[in-house]
Design an enzyme around this catalytic site. Structure first.
Site, PDB file in Angstrom:
ATOM      1  CG  HIS A 218      -0.296   0.804   1.996  1.00  8.49           C
ATOM      2  ND1 HIS A 218       0.609  -0.378   2.950  1.00  8.49           N
ATOM      3  CD2 HIS A 218      -0.340   1.255   3.229  1.00  8.49           C
ATOM      4  CE1 HIS A 218       0.514   0.645   4.326  1.00  8.49           C
ATOM      5  NE2 HIS A 218       0.652   1.340   4.586  1.00  8.49           N
ATOM      6  NE  ARG A 219       4.843   1.284   4.893  1.00  7.78           N
ATOM      7  CZ  ARG A 219       4.712   2.763   5.595  1.00  7.78           C
ATOM      8  NH1 ARG A 219       4.459   4.279   5.521  1.00  7.78           N
ATOM      9  NH2 ARG A 219       4.605   1.744   6.950  1.00  7.78           N
TER      10      ARG A 219
END
Length: 377
Positions: A218-219
């Site tokens: 998700h980063r």
């Protein structure tokens, strides 16, 4: 005593459960908690479901901030939090971790001279290009109480000038620093049994314990760069040829995959037999997946720790981590978005039959320690 707790991102909602539970069990007549949800995570699967599933007290206020640039999102939060703090006049504002909600809460509270309690203080990636690094540093240096989950975090605070000799009464100019253990370890112990009896995620997807790999992405340094995102998915598809890979797909990752990757590549990802893409899962389902996975591949700070809690080797899709301790045990390794390193580390962990997970995150009593310190100040 009145405490305003600021939450906004999914991990903070879960972390807050431990303190709320301790207050309900042992301080119900002595500490009043006001919960403010900034609305930073606004997808129901990423936020709302947790209040229902985990019996967490529902927020007294919801700012419904939603998405936006860092500046826009944080500014809206500061405005809303300031208004609530002026109305409630709490003894403390309690903040978790390193999100924009954390930064906004610290900024608003410090300007109003309300003492700040920072849980997960002292963590450092030493990469100031990460927004989270800026948020955690600023919050620490505005706080009155700093509770570090690890000895490394505590030592970081000392190196930055915080004094170990300070004694109560603690103030912003006389802050108290403490090594208290990890509050998420409290929750993992508490909710693990519940997950075993209530989660059906394994049955729903025909998953066999110890026969799949759990992955999360998700980063922004992974999702927002086509080369990185493509390399990670290529590695996951290669691993999935021999062992099923389960990927709860974060909305950001899903959108960026469709935006950045070409149509043929997206089709390969979606249609790959060994790669199971599922919607974001509940906390209990996540615990069930972590407990039963062979290994975890993630860029999430929280999932790194939870993998360790459940004795699972972890391939970290980042160039650095705040959780230095798990690297030192050898049970986690940094690989960034490097295709070859991901596969090499996966193969090393898959072949290792002598994994060891020494205790490094306390005894599961962090919330008890924190509440006792606040009430005795």
């Amino acid at each position: 005593m009145k405490v305003v707790t600021i939450i906004g991102a999914r991990p903070q909602i879960i972390k807050a459960a431990a303190i709320s539970r301790e207050i309900a069990n042992n301080y119900v007549d002595r500490i009043k908690e006001i919960i403010v949800h900034t609305g930073q995570h606004y997808d129901s699967n990423m936020s709302e479901v947790f209040f229902t599933e985990l019996n967490i007290p529902r927020p007294d206020y919801n700012l419904n901030v939603g998405s936006g640039s860092h500046g826009v999102q944080t500014a809206r939060m500061i405005e809303g939090i300031e208004e609530i703090v002026l109305k409630e006049q709490p003894d403390y504002v309690l903040l978790y971790g390193d999100t924009n909600s954390t930064l906004a809460g610290a900024t608003a509270a410090s300007k109003l001279n309300i003492p700040i309690v920072h849980i997960e203080a002292g963590l450092r990636s030493f990469n100031r290009r990460m927004p989270e690094e800026i948020n955690r540093i600023v919050c620490d240096h505005l706080s009155t109480f700093l509770f570090s989950p690890t000895r490394t975090g505590y030592d970081n605070l000392v190196r930055e000038g915080f004094s170990e000799e300070n004694e109560k009464t603690f103030t912003p100019d006389n802050p108290g620093i403490f090594h208290c253990g990890d509050i998420m370890y409290d929750n993992s112990l508490h909710f693990a049994q519940m997950a075993s009896s209530r989660s059906t995620i394994l049955e729903d997807h025909n998953l066999v314990s110890d026969a799949f790999v759990l992955a999360t992405i998700h980063r922004d340094h992974n999702t927002d760069h086509e080369e990185s995102l493509t390399a990670i998915f290529k590695a996951l598809m290669e691993i999935a040829k021999e062992r099923k890979v389960v990927l709860p797909l974060h909305p950001r990752t899903k959108n960026k995959l469709q935006e950045l990757a070409d149509e043929d590549f997206c089709k390969k990802v979606i249609e790959h037999e060994g790669l199971l893409l599922i919607p974001p899962v509940s906390f209990l389902d996540m615990i069930a997946l972590e407990k039963n996975a062979k290994m975890v591949i993630t860029d999430s700070g929280g999932v790194q720790k939870e993998a360790y809690f459940f004795n699972k080797p972890c391939v970290i899709l980042r160039p650095e981590t705040e959780w230095i301790e798990i690297l030192e045990t050898g049970m986690a390794k940094l690989v960034s978005a490097n295709y070859d390193k991901i596969l090499e580390t996966y193969n090393t962990f898959a072949a290792d039959k002598k994994v060891k997970f020494p205790s490094i995150f306390g005894k599961g009593r962090a919330a008890e320690f924190i509440c006792a310190k606040l009430f005795s100040n």
